[in-house]
Design a protein around this motif. Sequence first.
Motif, PDB file in Angstrom:
ATOM      1  N   ARG A  86       0.990  -1.243   0.099  1.00 37.05           N
ATOM      2  CA  ARG A  86      -0.057   0.160   0.065  1.00 37.05           C
ATOM      3  C   ARG A  86       1.022   1.178   0.066  1.00 37.05           C
ATOM      4  NH1 ARG A  86      -5.004   1.478   0.535  1.00 37.05           N
ATOM      5  NH2 ARG A  86      -5.820  -0.625   0.609  1.00 37.05           N
ATOM      6  N   THR A  87       0.361   2.355  -1.074  1.00 36.88           N
ATOM      7  CA  THR A  87       1.226   3.481  -0.619  1.00 36.88           C
ATOM      8  C   THR A  87       0.326   4.554  -1.164  1.00 36.88           C
ATOM      9  OG1 THR A  87       3.253   4.706  -1.801  1.00 36.88           O
ATOM     10  CG2 THR A  87       1.966   3.006  -3.253  1.00 36.88           C
ATOM     11  N   ASP A  88       0.687   5.937  -1.164  1.00 40.84           N
ATOM     12  CA  ASP A  88      -0.146   7.011  -1.319  1.00 40.84           C
ATOM     13  C   ASP A  88      -0.521   7.074  -2.912  1.00 40.84           C
ATOM     14  OD1 ASP A  88      -0.429   7.910   1.138  1.00 40.84           O
ATOM     15  OD2 ASP A  88       1.197   9.324   0.656  1.00 40.84           O
ATOM     16  N   ILE A  89      -1.766   7.144  -3.242  1.00 39.27           N
ATOM     17  CA  ILE A  89      -2.280   7.233  -4.546  1.00 39.27           C
ATOM     18  C   ILE A  89      -2.069   8.342  -5.570  1.00 39.27           C
ATOM     19  CG2 ILE A  89      -4.269   7.091  -6.249  1.00 39.27           C
ATOM     20  CD1 ILE A  89      -5.537   5.224  -3.866  1.00 39.27           C
ATOM     21  N   GLN A  90      -1.790   9.540  -4.935  1.00 35.33           N
ATOM     22  CA  GLN A  90      -1.679  10.768  -5.683  1.00 35.33           C
ATOM     23  C   GLN A  90      -0.143  10.628  -6.504  1.00 35.33           C
ATOM     24  OE1 GLN A  90      -4.029  12.738  -6.772  1.00 35.33           O
ATOM     25  NE2 GLN A  90      -2.386  13.542  -8.215  1.00 35.33           N
ATOM     26  N   PRO A  91       0.861  10.113  -5.681  1.00 35.75           N
ATOM     27  CA  PRO A  91       2.073  10.110  -6.513  1.00 35.75           C
ATOM     28  C   PRO A  91       2.183   8.994  -7.500  1.00 35.75           C
ATOM     29  CG  PRO A  91       2.499  10.049  -4.026  1.00 35.75           C
ATOM     30  CD  PRO A  91       1.024  10.138  -4.398  1.00 35.75           C
ATOM     31  N   LEU A  92       1.316   8.050  -7.450  1.00 39.25           N
ATOM     32  CA  LEU A  92       1.323   6.911  -8.436  1.00 39.25           C
ATOM     33  C   LEU A  92       0.442   7.587  -9.707  1.00 39.25           C
ATOM     34  CD1 LEU A  92      -0.170   4.092  -6.597  1.00 39.25           C
ATOM     35  CD2 LEU A  92       2.172   4.077  -7.359  1.00 39.25           C
ATOM     36  N   ILE A  93      -0.463   8.223  -9.529  1.00 42.81           N
ATOM     37  CA  ILE A  93      -1.267   9.120 -10.666  1.00 42.81           C
ATOM     38  C   ILE A  93      -0.212  10.052 -11.203  1.00 42.81           C
ATOM     39  CG2 ILE A  93      -2.969  10.545 -11.286  1.00 42.81           C
ATOM     40  CD1 ILE A  93      -4.877   8.847  -9.361  1.00 42.81           C
ATOM     41  N   ASP A  94       0.560  10.760 -10.420  1.00 49.36           N
ATOM     42  CA  ASP A  94       1.465  11.938 -10.961  1.00 49.36           C
ATOM     43  C   ASP A  94       2.494  10.998 -11.960  1.00 49.36           C
ATOM     44  OD1 ASP A  94       0.285  13.802  -9.464  1.00 49.36           O
ATOM     45  OD2 ASP A  94       1.762  13.780  -7.934  1.00 49.36           O
ATOM     46  N   VAL A  95       2.901   9.999 -11.667  1.00 50.42           N
ATOM     47  CA  VAL A  95       3.807   9.372 -12.479  1.00 50.42           C
ATOM     48  C   VAL A  95       3.268   9.179 -13.600  1.00 50.42           C
ATOM     49  CG1 VAL A  95       5.367   7.417 -12.651  1.00 50.42           C
ATOM     50  CG2 VAL A  95       5.403   8.502 -10.355  1.00 50.42           C
ATOM     51  N   MET A  96       2.104   8.687 -13.600  1.00 52.92           N
ATOM     52  CA  MET A  96       1.502   7.969 -14.918  1.00 52.92           C
ATOM     53  C   MET A  96       1.112   9.155 -15.784  1.00 52.92           C
ATOM     54  SD  MET A  96      -1.037   4.796 -13.651  1.00 52.92           S
ATOM     55  CE  MET A  96      -2.410   5.607 -12.840  1.00 52.92           C
ATOM     56  N   LYS A  97       0.966  10.382 -14.980  1.00 54.82           N
ATOM     57  CA  LYS A  97       0.441  11.449 -15.964  1.00 54.82           C
ATOM     58  C   LYS A  97       1.819  12.202 -16.787  1.00 54.82           C
ATOM     59  CE  LYS A  97      -3.400  13.646 -14.015  1.00 54.82           C
ATOM     60  NZ  LYS A  97      -3.573  14.713 -12.850  1.00 54.82           N
ATOM     61  N   ARG A  98       2.872  11.884 -16.101  1.00 52.18           N
ATOM     62  CA  ARG A  98       4.183  12.192 -16.690  1.00 52.18           C
ATOM     63  C   ARG A  98       4.969  11.234 -17.969  1.00 52.18           C
ATOM     64  NH1 ARG A  98       5.894  13.623 -11.329  1.00 52.18           N
ATOM     65  NH2 ARG A  98       7.166  11.739 -11.212  1.00 52.18           N
ATOM     66  N   ASP A  99       4.203  10.014 -17.957  1.00 50.68           N
ATOM     67  CA  ASP A  99       4.769   9.123 -18.774  1.00 50.68           C
ATOM     68  C   ASP A  99       4.901   9.869 -20.317  1.00 50.68           C
ATOM     69  OD1 ASP A  99       4.596   6.869 -20.883  1.00 50.68           O
ATOM     70  OD2 ASP A  99       3.941   5.751 -19.153  1.00 50.68           O
ATOM     71  N   LYS A 100       6.117   9.503 -20.878  1.00 50.05           N
ATOM     72  CA  LYS A 100       6.445  10.027 -22.186  1.00 50.05           C
ATOM     73  C   LYS A 100       5.650   9.822 -23.317  1.00 50.05           C
ATOM     74  CE  LYS A 100      10.625   7.333 -23.544  1.00 50.05           C
ATOM     75  NZ  LYS A 100      11.103   6.636 -22.248  1.00 50.05           N
ATOM     76  N   LYS A 101       4.592   8.626 -23.138  1.00 53.65           N
ATOM     77  CA  LYS A 101       4.022   8.125 -24.321  1.00 53.65           C
ATOM     78  C   LYS A 101       2.657   9.002 -24.170  1.00 53.65           C
ATOM     79  CE  LYS A 101       6.397   4.045 -25.006  1.00 53.65           C
ATOM     80  NZ  LYS A 101       7.324   3.757 -24.053  1.00 53.65           N
ATOM     81  N   ASN A 102       2.362   9.711 -23.168  1.00 56.48           N
ATOM     82  CA  ASN A 102       1.006  10.248 -22.782  1.00 56.48           C
ATOM     83  C   ASN A 102       1.106  11.548 -24.130  1.00 56.48           C
ATOM     84  OD1 ASN A 102       0.385   8.897 -20.955  1.00 56.48           O
ATOM     85  ND2 ASN A 102       0.776  10.553 -19.378  1.00 56.48           N
ATOM     86  N   VAL A 103      -0.214  11.721 -24.539  1.00 55.64           N
ATOM     87  CA  VAL A 103      -0.475  12.868 -25.502  1.00 55.64           C
ATOM     88  C   VAL A 103      -1.624  13.974 -24.755  1.00 55.64           C
ATOM     89  CG1 VAL A 103      -1.647  13.343 -27.754  1.00 55.64           C
ATOM     90  CG2 VAL A 103      -0.351  11.309 -27.350  1.00 55.64           C
ATOM     91  N   SER A 104      -1.082  15.244 -24.950  1.00 52.16           N
ATOM     92  CA  SER A 104      -1.933  16.122 -24.264  1.00 52.16           C
ATOM     93  C   SER A 104      -2.566  15.918 -22.780  1.00 52.16           C
ATOM     94  CB  SER A 104      -2.992  16.557 -25.177  1.00 52.16           C
ATOM     95  OG  SER A 104      -3.838  15.713 -25.492  1.00 52.16           O
ATOM     96  N   ASN A 105      -1.507  15.673 -22.077  1.00 48.95           N
ATOM     97  CA  ASN A 105      -2.012  15.634 -20.679  1.00 48.95           C
ATOM     98  C   ASN A 105      -3.156  14.383 -20.121  1.00 48.95           C
ATOM     99  OD1 ASN A 105      -1.141  16.391 -18.071  1.00 48.95           O
ATOM    100  ND2 ASN A 105      -2.552  18.144 -18.145  1.00 48.95           N
ATOM    101  N   ARG A 106      -3.490  13.421 -21.104  1.00 45.27           N
ATOM    102  CA  ARG A 106      -4.093  12.469 -20.570  1.00 45.27           C
ATOM    103  C   ARG A 106      -3.276  11.380 -20.483  1.00 45.27           C
ATOM    104  NH1 ARG A 106      -8.832  12.877 -25.217  1.00 45.27           N
ATOM    105  NH2 ARG A 106      -9.913  14.746 -24.290  1.00 45.27           N
ATOM    106  N   ILE A 107      -3.832  10.432 -19.725  1.00 45.01           N
ATOM    107  CA  ILE A 107      -2.970   9.133 -19.292  1.00 45.01           C
ATOM    108  C   ILE A 107      -3.369   8.259 -20.446  1.00 45.01           C
ATOM    109  CG2 ILE A 107      -2.379   7.279 -17.642  1.00 45.01           C
ATOM    110  CD1 ILE A 107      -3.372   9.031 -15.530  1.00 45.01           C
ATOM    111  N   ARG A 108      -2.495   7.729 -21.113  1.00 45.76           N
ATOM    112  CA  ARG A 108      -2.707   6.667 -22.276  1.00 45.76           C
ATOM    113  C   ARG A 108      -3.029   5.232 -21.538  1.00 45.76           C
ATOM    114  NH1 ARG A 108       0.447   6.782 -27.762  1.00 45.76           N
ATOM    115  NH2 ARG A 108      -1.195   7.844 -28.782  1.00 45.76           N
TER     116      ARG A 108
END
Length: 364
Positions: A311-333
């Motif tokens: 178990r860990t905090d969820i927000q940092p996980l979502i933050d990492v997913m948003k920074r993924d270099k494969k994302n387009v226009s700030n949406r998580i792919r």
Amino acid sequence: MIKQTSVFVRLGEQSYEIEIGIGNLASIGSPIQKLNPSKLFLIYDENVVMHFQVVQELLCEIISEVHSHKVASGEASKCIGVANELWDFLSRHQADRNSMVVAIGGGVVGDLAGFVAATYARGVPFFQIPTTLLSHVDSSVGGKTGVNLPSAKNMVGAFWQPAGVLIDTQTLSTLEDREYVSGLAEVIKYGLIMDEPFFEKLEANVAGLKHRDADLLVDVIAHCCRLKANVVEEDEKETLGRRAILNYGHTFAHAFESVLGYGTYLHGEAVAVGMLCAGSLAKKMGRVNQAFCDRQEELVRKVGLPVKVDRTDIQPLIDVMKRDKKNVSNRIRFILPTGIGSVELVDAPIKKELIESVFNEFFE
Ligand SMILES: NC(=O)c1ccc[n+]([C@@H]2O[C@H](COP(=O)([O-])OP(=O)(O)OC[C@H]3O[C@@H](n4cnc5c(N)ncnc54)[C@H](O)[C@@H]3O)[C@@H](O)[C@H]2O)c1
Ligand SMILES: [Zn+2]
């Protein structure tokens, strides 16, 4: 008769052959001789000295100049500092475009040595002898090479196809069980993303997979290489989106690796739970049913992969997913399943609460 097979990766002038067998390291001289390099530069992982020595001895018999360089085991070696040492190693011995770099080790040494080969003298031929299950089924196909930045994994790199690949399943005999099982996550991934009969074959052969049955492994590895080659042949440079399907489970996995710490979970372990997360998200969106999730989880569990993470905090996980270099226009792919053997790229906005509920399902 020794079991041996091959997979041809069709990429025009960059086409190459992957030879897969049991004990075929003994015949490494044959593909190298065909490529006819003037000098060889063997770059090997410190944990594969035994396999390196076999290769070195055989190649010294056929090539007059063979130089070797050992690399410390672990992801930390995949950095610009070690790449610099290797450029220097090549330069000291006057490597040129008639030389060949040979990588002996897992994905770390493969990516690192491949990157050094891609960049030295604007490109020196490169041969791969992968020694982990993950590198057999994943990094031996596709030509991605590179190093990590302190702030971002695989951020500096190049596409550089090998001149050839030799996979000897016996190299796995020295691999720790946890590393081996971790590689099975990528094997299962291929079934889930594109090949239901292959997934069924894995389900029917769990015991053989766990015990590293030699014949089974040759078939399984060759099949995975063929499947990845099919995707890479269609979308070599990742411009069409097709290659994205290979990232099934990886959006979640990268978040786990980065937030919980690289090394806490091996890549395949994170991918295993990541695939279950993607399955659960797809279910919550009405794209697959519970039976799909159960079947996926059962195979993951049976081969010995984790089905939950700490178990860990969820927000940092979502933050990492948003920074993924494969994302387009700030949406998580997300790559989401529609059934066993088929996935789709989903770029649509997905409610944060939905992603949170997925994470909560897969914490210990
Ligand atoms: N280029 C690509 O397409 C691609 C694809 C997937 C992963 N990768 C990269 O691959 C890396 C991970 O690869 P990996 O899982 O092979 O890790 P790795 O190279 O770090 O190897 C895992 C561990 O096993 C040891 N080892 C390797 N072969 C062994 C053997 N035969 N016997 C005993 N010990 C052995 C290594 O020393 C290391 O400690 C990551 O950096 C990842 O980014 C690249
Ligand atoms: Zn992966």
